[in-house]
Structures are given as structure tokens and as C-alpha cells.
Design an enzyme around this catalytic site. Structure first.
Site, PDB file in Angstrom:
ATOM      1  N   GLU A 169      38.589  19.288-118.138  1.00 55.43           N
ATOM      2  CA  GLU A 169      38.071  19.852-116.894  1.00 55.43           C
ATOM      3  C   GLU A 169      37.801  18.760-115.858  1.00 55.43           C
ATOM      4  O   GLU A 169      36.751  18.739-115.221  1.00 55.43           O
ATOM      5  CB  GLU A 169      36.843  20.717-117.205  1.00 55.43           C
ATOM      6  CG  GLU A 169      37.210  21.835-118.175  1.00 55.43           C
ATOM      7  CD  GLU A 169      36.093  22.826-118.461  1.00 55.43           C
ATOM      8  OE1 GLU A 169      34.992  22.665-117.921  1.00 55.43           O
ATOM      9  OE2 GLU A 169      36.338  23.761-119.240  1.00 55.43           O
ATOM     10  N   ASN A 191      31.066  15.516-116.323  1.00 50.50           N
ATOM     11  CA  ASN A 191      31.294  16.242-117.566  1.00 50.50           C
ATOM     12  C   ASN A 191      31.797  15.269-118.639  1.00 50.50           C
ATOM     13  O   ASN A 191      32.603  15.623-119.490  1.00 50.50           O
ATOM     14  CB  ASN A 191      32.329  17.334-117.304  1.00 50.50           C
ATOM     15  CG  ASN A 191      32.363  18.359-118.409  1.00 50.50           C
ATOM     16  OD1 ASN A 191      31.360  18.582-119.067  1.00 50.50           O
ATOM     17  ND2 ASN A 191      33.510  18.967-118.614  1.00 50.50           N
ATOM     18  N   HIS A 411      32.712  39.260-124.190  1.00 56.35           N
ATOM     19  CA  HIS A 411      32.552  37.811-124.070  1.00 56.35           C
ATOM     20  C   HIS A 411      32.015  37.226-125.376  1.00 56.35           C
ATOM     21  O   HIS A 411      31.018  37.719-125.907  1.00 56.35           O
ATOM     22  CB  HIS A 411      31.588  37.447-122.929  1.00 56.35           C
ATOM     23  CG  HIS A 411      31.468  35.966-122.718  1.00 56.35           C
ATOM     24  ND1 HIS A 411      30.269  35.293-122.691  1.00 56.35           N
ATOM     25  CD2 HIS A 411      32.425  35.026-122.538  1.00 56.35           C
ATOM     26  CE1 HIS A 411      30.492  33.996-122.494  1.00 56.35           C
ATOM     27  NE2 HIS A 411      31.793  33.801-122.405  1.00 56.35           N
ATOM     28  N   GLU A 413      30.980  33.562-126.525  1.00 58.21           N
ATOM     29  CA  GLU A 413      30.781  32.114-126.391  1.00 58.21           C
ATOM     30  C   GLU A 413      30.419  31.582-127.776  1.00 58.21           C
ATOM     31  O   GLU A 413      29.413  31.988-128.344  1.00 58.21           O
ATOM     32  CB  GLU A 413      29.668  31.811-125.378  1.00 58.21           C
ATOM     33  CG  GLU A 413      29.284  30.341-125.294  1.00 58.21           C
ATOM     34  CD  GLU A 413      30.476  29.416-125.012  1.00 58.21           C
ATOM     35  OE1 GLU A 413      31.049  29.517-123.925  1.00 58.21           O
ATOM     36  OE2 GLU A 413      30.815  28.598-125.897  1.00 58.21           O
ATOM     37  N   GLU A 482      38.013  26.591-122.642  1.00 57.81           N
ATOM     38  CA  GLU A 482      37.781  25.307-123.329  1.00 57.81           C
ATOM     39  C   GLU A 482      38.662  25.109-124.554  1.00 57.81           C
ATOM     40  O   GLU A 482      38.489  24.145-125.304  1.00 57.81           O
ATOM     41  CB  GLU A 482      36.299  25.112-123.729  1.00 57.81           C
ATOM     42  CG  GLU A 482      35.351  24.985-122.558  1.00 57.81           C
ATOM     43  CD  GLU A 482      34.829  26.329-122.085  1.00 57.81           C
ATOM     44  OE1 GLU A 482      34.683  27.231-122.914  1.00 57.81           O
ATOM     45  OE2 GLU A 482      34.590  26.482-120.876  1.00 57.81           O
ATOM     46  N   GLU A 506      34.825  27.451-111.417  1.00 58.62           N
ATOM     47  CA  GLU A 506      33.401  27.219-111.690  1.00 58.62           C
ATOM     48  C   GLU A 506      32.931  25.857-111.143  1.00 58.62           C
ATOM     49  O   GLU A 506      31.792  25.719-110.720  1.00 58.62           O
ATOM     50  CB  GLU A 506      33.096  27.345-113.180  1.00 58.62           C
ATOM     51  CG  GLU A 506      33.857  26.376-114.058  1.00 58.62           C
ATOM     52  CD  GLU A 506      33.597  26.603-115.554  1.00 58.62           C
ATOM     53  OE1 GLU A 506      32.999  27.620-115.924  1.00 58.62           O
ATOM     54  OE2 GLU A 506      34.002  25.736-116.353  1.00 58.62           O
TER      55      GLU A 506
HETATM   56  C1  NOJ Z   1      32.239  27.856-119.611  1.00 63.62           C
HETATM   57  C2  NOJ Z   1      33.254  28.818-119.111  1.00 63.62           C
HETATM   58  O1  NOJ Z   1      34.287  28.180-118.433  1.00 63.62           O
HETATM   59  C3  NOJ Z   1      32.552  29.815-118.229  1.00 63.62           C
HETATM   60  O2  NOJ Z   1      33.486  30.685-117.652  1.00 63.62           O
HETATM   61  C4  NOJ Z   1      31.532  30.550-119.048  1.00 63.62           C
HETATM   62  O3  NOJ Z   1      30.836  31.426-118.215  1.00 63.62           O
HETATM   63  C5  NOJ Z   1      30.561  29.599-119.693  1.00 63.62           C
HETATM   64  N1  NOJ Z   1      31.251  28.571-120.387  1.00 63.62           N
HETATM   65  C6  NOJ Z   1      29.612  30.284-120.656  1.00 63.62           C
HETATM   66  O4  NOJ Z   1      30.310  30.748-121.781  1.00 63.62           O
HETATM   67 CA    CA Z   2      35.004  25.799-118.705  1.00 60.26          CA
END
Ligand code: NOJ
Ligand code: CA
Length: 700
Positions: A169, A191, A411, A413, A482, A506
Site C-alpha cells: 500500500e 505504513n 465483511h 476482517e 491486503e 482509503e
Molecule cells: C483495511 C481495508 O483496506 C479497509 O477497506 C477495511 O475497512 C479495514 N481494513 C478494516 O477491515
Molecule cells: Ca487496505
């Protein structure tokens, strides 16, 4: 499907002496392969110009004699292939896969081991890989390093990001190869990498331009069961060498014959547009692995997302950790912090907005427990991808969405706890099936636990693919953030409808992307597959969104529209919040109208780091859409509409930067105009600094 496949077999004896030569079907590209003093090497030219100078090939093994020298040619096989295939979704309806193949069979007499080098040469470049046939003396082995060289013929200009095992990124830097070393420190932003890497190491896909006008791109295709390749530059001799991502103990790959490496790819042309229209990476991947693909559908979506990313709201529901174990969580004893937008009322608002404006799905992040304890350090309390927070009524919200012809998007994560994800995956996908979700955005933020594997190592690469093939059993589409940068696997597994794997929108809210960023990504990151770039931000002044923000969206509003065309993806988000779209409904109309799947794509103008103009024809329709994205200098085009059907009249709706627009001070200044046009018309178009334009063309 038209197809022919011819095989010629030559005896080794007749060929030992001379280098093997293979040409592209149009004869413009020549690849030579040879074994010199036992060392395999290759070189490549385009139209007589050097692309790759003689470069050696080989692998170093752990506790075993290397596969780099002491070889002789045991056999040569050449074949040709020509086929036209139809992607499940894509930039064009048909894709031609036409190449000449050379397999050089190598034998290492001192160990009696065999290794083949397979080269496929296309009109737009070539790919090669190492193949290890089944054999008694090479059954399983550990790769210490791969030493594939790519010797450049000069100090080319490159668009590069720093090598890193755990993040892609970064912002791109444009420089000469010889300048990478001194620019490297500044190229690694906040980052920052958690890994050790070389001062001249870069990631692929790497786009370069030579002083004699060649565009050269280095990447890889079909990264399966192997670690991801970086390129390390010997900047005295301008020679790149493959540099694989290690595992937690430093090994690069674990192999068992029969097997092969991914393809190493070299795209080349004297026209930058050919880099963008190339299908080389897809063609080097295997055909679709699924019989039924009817459930795979492009998706246009909105989501409860920018409120957290840009707006300072939270994924978590509380700052407290409920003190009980996962199976008996009691949220009544916790205090909600009141900044949790994944709640019933707010999600319903997004569903209403999606239904009103014709979006397919609503992503909701922060719907599930676990965000209070990101890495699951309490052991009892980790993401299980199944338990909603108390203010998210999963049944009610899905029913409500379905009643309006909309779906919710899941979603997941993982927070880098991939074993935890795998142990919950089956039930998590079951839950999606139960409530009618058919797409998941997954994420791999943070260091990997428990062993510190790297994001782009073999172990993780196998996981990403496992998540996709398991999802397919549930008819679920995957958009992984990621995860390793794509290498065309979406041809084989088209339910992989998106990846992030680069610096997305983002970052505009964190710090801001370079205005040139979206003129580089299609040459680099997008070579391997579509990106969930999440465009469509109309409020560029992030201080207005969140007073604490340090970001600024470095783009005009018109350019945000163009990104739906220039950043090809079958998965497109309108990333801003409904309140902002309601202020600009005339411009928002383009996002509503634009297609997400295409019969045809024409790259009209392109130069990496400068501008891209593309026209695309909507799948199964006669509508065309044009997009232009420009760097900080802006761009002027005389746009010939000769791609339109002859003799037909179209209504063009033109979304352009206003004359005084620019990405810094006046990004929201745009002009919308309508015009009747035919294929004979030429439009004078002007993109502002950091700007662009978008045009929709519908037959009258
Ligand atoms: C990073 C991701 O790129 C983003 O889109 C997401 O909202 C956050 N992580 C949280 O999972
Ligand atoms: Ca990301």
C-alpha cells in the site's frame, strides 16, 4: 472456439549446439534460450530492440545441490496454441490466447535431476516458468532462493513501489532505475514495512519505459503454492533478480514434484496502450475451474465504510471487553460508545439509498463481535465471523434488504489471525448462505499470528486461494483486501471478483494519494486482476468530514467518476456517504448509469504517470462509457468517437472538469453537458490538474 495445437518434437542431439530461438506469432518478439557452461540463460528482443539481455536462470535449494549450473539440454519441444475464450466477466467479451511455446528439457548429469524451462511467447510479451517432472532424484525440496534474472538494457524509467513482505500500500515513485537506491527511504511511508528488505528491491508488477520508446512490464502469473516474487536490482549492471517472500523461518518455498513455479512475465510494446489491453497474465492462467458460474455476478455497491475510514467512526461497538467467553457473550453489561454506524437504523438508511439508486449490495463493516480485541489476545474473545453486535439484527436487515431487491455484503476482517479464520470459515460461509449473502469482503490487516508468516509467502498464498475455492462451494464471491497482489487467478477462479492489494482510496483520507496514482495503477497493480479501489468520493476536503483528518482527496469530482471506467473492476463501490451524494445527484447519475461488465474496451490514449483514456462498451448493450484520469498536469484530448456504430446517433452526457477546476483548491467544479453525436464526431476534452472526465453514450 477456434483452436489448433501442433507439436513438433526434435531430438536433443541435433540441437545441443545452437541456442534455441522462439518467436511470437506475429514474429516481432524473439526469445533465445541457451545453456552456457552448464548455466541456463535466455534473452528477448522486440522489433530488433533488446528487451532482456542474456539472463541466467536457476534455483538454490536448502540442503541440496542447487539447480543453477551443471545442466545440459536433454530435449526440446515446440508447440503453438491459438484459442479464443470467454471470461465470466471482463474487459472484453472474447479473449484470444495465441502463443508459441518452447520447452527446454534440462538434465543435471551429476545428480541425474531434471528441470524443464517452459517459455510461451505472445505478440505482447512472454512468460516462462520452471517445471519439475516426476523423477527419482528430485521428489520434494525446499527452495532457498530463486535466481531468475532480468537484465535490462539501460537505465530505464520505472514506476515502482518498495519491496515489502507485508504491504503493497505504498505510493508509486517514478524514477530512473539508478535512482531507486537513493529514493527508497522516502518511498516507504507511515505504513512502514515490518520486514527487512533490500535498498533496491521493488514489487511487481513493475512498469518501465526505455529511452528508445519501449514499454516493459515485469510481473508474474498464476501464483499458486509458491511465494510471491519481488525484484532486487543490481544497479551497477541494471540486472533484476527474483527475490521471493520468505516464510517465518526464512525458506522461500516447499515443493513436491511433479510441480512448477508461477510464470515470470515480460510484457513489451512500443505503444503504452498495449500494456493496458494486454491479456498475457490472464492467458497464462488455467481456464475456469468451475462448471457452473451462473452465480457469479458483477456487483455495484455502497457501504457503511467511509464513515469509519474517513469519518472517524468505529468498527467496534464498545470500548469494554465483555468479561465472559465467546459462547455466552453478554453485551448488556458493556457500555456502547455510541459511534458504531453498523447499527440497524443506519444500515436501513443505506439499504434505502441503494434501492432508490439501483445498487446491488450494501457492505456493512463492524457488524460482528471481535473488534474490541483486535488480535484475540484474550484468547477467549476473537472474531468468529458469526456473532453480530447487539445493535445489528442480521435477520431483520437481510430480510429488509431483500424486500427492496438489495443484498447485504459480508465483511470478514481476519486481523492477521488466519488460523482462527480457517477454523471458523465453514460456519461463517454457512451463515452467509442462511441469510442470503453472496459476496464477502475479507481483510488481512496486521502482522500474521501465531508464527509471523508474511502476507506474500507460500503459506498465506495458499490460504487466500483456499478461502476462494471454499467460498465457491457456497456460491460466494470474494473480494480480499491486503491479500497478495493478483496474478490472473480470477480466470481460473472467477468468484475472486476483487482484491485491494495496493494503495486504495482509503489513503486519500489518511494522507492523500499522488494525483498521478490512478494513471499508474492500471499499468501495474491492475495487470494481475481487478482492484476494489473504492472510488466515488465527492467530498475532497477531509477536514469537513472529520476535523482530525490529515487527508485530502487529490482528485477532482469529475475524475472520481472516470475511475469507474479507467480502473477496470467487476466490483465497484460508490464509496462516499448518502448525504454527500444527495448534494451532487446530477453527477451521481454517472455512477448509477456506468456498467460494471464489458463487451469491449478500447484504450484510446495512455502514458504511465500522465494520463489514461479508455472507452468501454457495456456487456450485452449498445451503451459506451469513456473515462479519463490525468496527473497534476491535466490532459487535453481530441477524442475521436470512431468506436461507435457507424450511422447511428447517440446521446452523449459529458461530465467534465470546469475550466477553473483543480484537485487541490477547486475539485468540486464540474460541468455536465449533453450532445448528440455519431462515430464521425471528435470531442475536444480537457482534464484539469489531477482531474479527468467521464462520458456516457447511449444510442438514440
Ligand atoms: C483495511 C481495508 O483496506 C479497509 O477497506 C477495511 O475497512 C479495514 N481494513 C478494516 O477491515
Ligand atoms: Ca487496505
Amino acid at each position: 472456439m477456434n483452436r489448433y495445437y501442433i507439436t513438433f518434437l526434435f531430438s536433443a542431439a541435433a540441437l545441443c549446439a545452437a541456442a534455441e530461438e522462439i518467436k511470437s506469432p506475429d514474429g516481432k518478439i524473439t526469445v533465445n534460450v541457451d545453456v552456457k557452461d552448464g548455466v541456463p540463460e535466455y534473452s528477448m528482443t522486440f522489433d530488433g530492440k533488446t528487451v532482456i539481455k542474456p539472463s541466467s536462470l536457476g534455483l538454490e535449494l536448502v540442503n541440496d545441490k542447487d539447480l543453477m549450473s551443471g545442466f545440459e539440454i536433454a530435449g526440446i519441444k515446440t508447440t503453438s496454441f491459438d484459442e479464443t475464450w470467454q471470461p465470466v466477466w471482463g474487459e472484453t467479451k472474447d479473449i484470444r490466447n495465441n502463443y508459441n511455446q518452447l520447452v527446454v528439457e534440462l538434465r543435471q548429469p551429476s545428480t541425474e535431476r531434471l528441470m524443464n524451462l517452459c517459455f510461451r511467447v505472445y505478440d505482447d510479451g512472454m512468460g516462462f516458468r520452471y517445471e519439475f517432472p516426476q523423477q527419482p532424484n528430485l521428489t520434494y525440496f525446499v527452495v532457498k532462493d530463486e535466481h531468475s534474472q532480468f537484465a535490462m538494457d539501460g537505465d530505464h524509467t520505472a514506476w515502482w513501489i518498495a519491496g515489502d513482505y507485508d504491504t503493497q500500500e505504498y505510493d508509486y515513485t517514478e524514477s530512473r532505475l539508478s535512482e531507486i537506491r537513493k529514493l527508497m527511504d522516502g518511498a516507504i511511508d507511515g505504513n512502514a514495512s515490518q520486514t527487512q528488505f533490500s535498498p533496491t528491491g521493488v514489487q511487481t508488477s513493475l512498469q518501465m519505459k526505455t529511452d528508445n520508446g519501449l514499454y516493459i512490464n515485469l510481473h508474474e502469473a498464476a501464483l499458486v503454492d509458491y511465494s510471491c516474487m519481488h525484484l532486487n536490482l543490481d544497479d551497477k549492471n541494471m540486472v533484476f533478480e527474483s527475490w521471493l517472500t520468505p516464510d517465518a523461518i526464512g525458506n522461500k518455498a516447499y515443493m513436491q514434484a511433479p510441480t512448477h513455479t508461477p510464470w515470470r512475465t515480460v510484457m513489451v510494446s512500443d505503444d503504452a496502450r498495449d500494456m493496458l489491453s494486454s491479456n498475457l497474465i490472464l492467458n497464462l492462467n488455467e481456464p475456469c475451474a468451475y462448471e457452473d458460474t451462473s452465480w457469479i455476478k458483477p456487483v455495484k455497491y455502497v457501504g457503511v465504510w467511509w464513515e469509519m475510514i474517513g469519518g472517524g467512526k468505529e468498527w467496534s461497538y464498545t470500548y469494554d471487553l465483555p468479561s465472559v467467553k465467546l459462547d455466552s457473550l453478554d453485551y448488556s453489561k458493556t457500555k456502547p460508545h455510541g459511534r458504531h454506524p453498523a447499527n440497524n437504523e443506519n444500515v436501513k438508511k443505506y439499504i434505502d439509498f441503494a434501492a432508490e439508486h439501483g445498487f446491488d449490495q450494501v457492505l456493512v463493516e463492524g457488524w460482528n463481535i471481535g473488534w474490541e480485541d483486535w488480535f484475540g489476545k484474550s484468547k477467549d474473545y476473537v472474531f468468529d465471523f458469526q456473532t453480530p453486535y447487539p445493535d445489528f439484527d442480521i435477520k431483520m436487515l437481510n430480510d429488509y434488504a431483500h424486500s427492496k431487491g438489495v443484498r447485504l455484503m459480508m465483511h470478514h476482517e481476519t486481523s492477521g489471525s488466519v488460523r482462527n479464520y480457517e477454523r471458523h470459515m465453514e460456519k461463517a460461509y454457512d451463515l452467509m448462505n442462511k441469510y442470503g449473502y453472496n459476496a464477502v469482503k475479507s481483510g488481512y490487516v496486521g502482522n500474521m499470528i501465531p508464527r509471523g508468516e508474511h502476507h506474500y509467502g507460500q503459506w498465506l498464498n495458499n490460504h487466500y486461494l483456499y478461502a476462494v475455492t471454499e467460498a465457491a462451494k457456497h456460491k460466494i464471491m470474494v473480494n480480499a483486501h491486503e491479500a497478495v497482489r493478483p496474478t490472473g487467478l480470477c480466470r481460473t477462479y472467477p468468484n475472486l471478483i476483487g482484491n485491494e492489494s495496493a494503495r486504495g482510496t482509503e489513503y486519500e483520507s489518511f494522507s492523500g494519494n499522488k494525483p498521478s496514482h490512478t494513471t499508474v495503477l492500471p499499468f501495474t497493480r491492475l495487470q494481475g486482476g481487478p482492484m476494489d479501489y473504492t472510488p466515488g468520493i465527492f467530498e475532497m476536503d477531509m477536514k469537513k468530514v472529520n476535523p482530525n483528518s490529515k487527508g485530502h482527496v487529490n482528485s477532482t469530482l469529475a475524475r472520481q467518476l472516470a475511475l469507474y471506467v479507467t480502473m477496470y473492476s467487476p466490483l465497484q463501490m460508490a464509496a462516499d456517504v448518502p448525504e454527500v451524494y444527495n448534494r451532487f445527484l446530477d453527477a451521481f447519475q454517472f455512477i448509477k448509469d456506468v456498467a460494471v461488465d464489458w463487451d469491449d474496451s478500447r484504450y484510446l490514449e495512455a502514458e504511465p504517470g500522465r494520463y489514461i483514456v479508455v472507452a468501454r462498451k457495456a456487456k450485452g448493450k449498445d451503451d459506451w462509457f469513456v473515462g479519463c484520469t490525468a496527473n497534476e498536469d491535466g490532459h487535453t484530448s481530441t477524442l475521436s468517437l470512431d468506436f461507435l456504430d457507424k450511422g447511428r446517433k447517440y446521446e452523449a452526457v459529458i461530465y467534465a472538469d470546469a475550466p477553473d477546476a483543480n484537485y487541490k483548491d477547486n475539485p468540486q467544479a464540474y460541468v455536465i453537458s449533453k450532445k448528440k453525436v455519431t462515430s464521425k464526431d471528435k470531442l475536444k476534452m480537457k482534464a484539469a490538474p489531477g482531474g479527468g472526465y467521464a462520458i456516457s453514450l447511449k444510442p438514440l
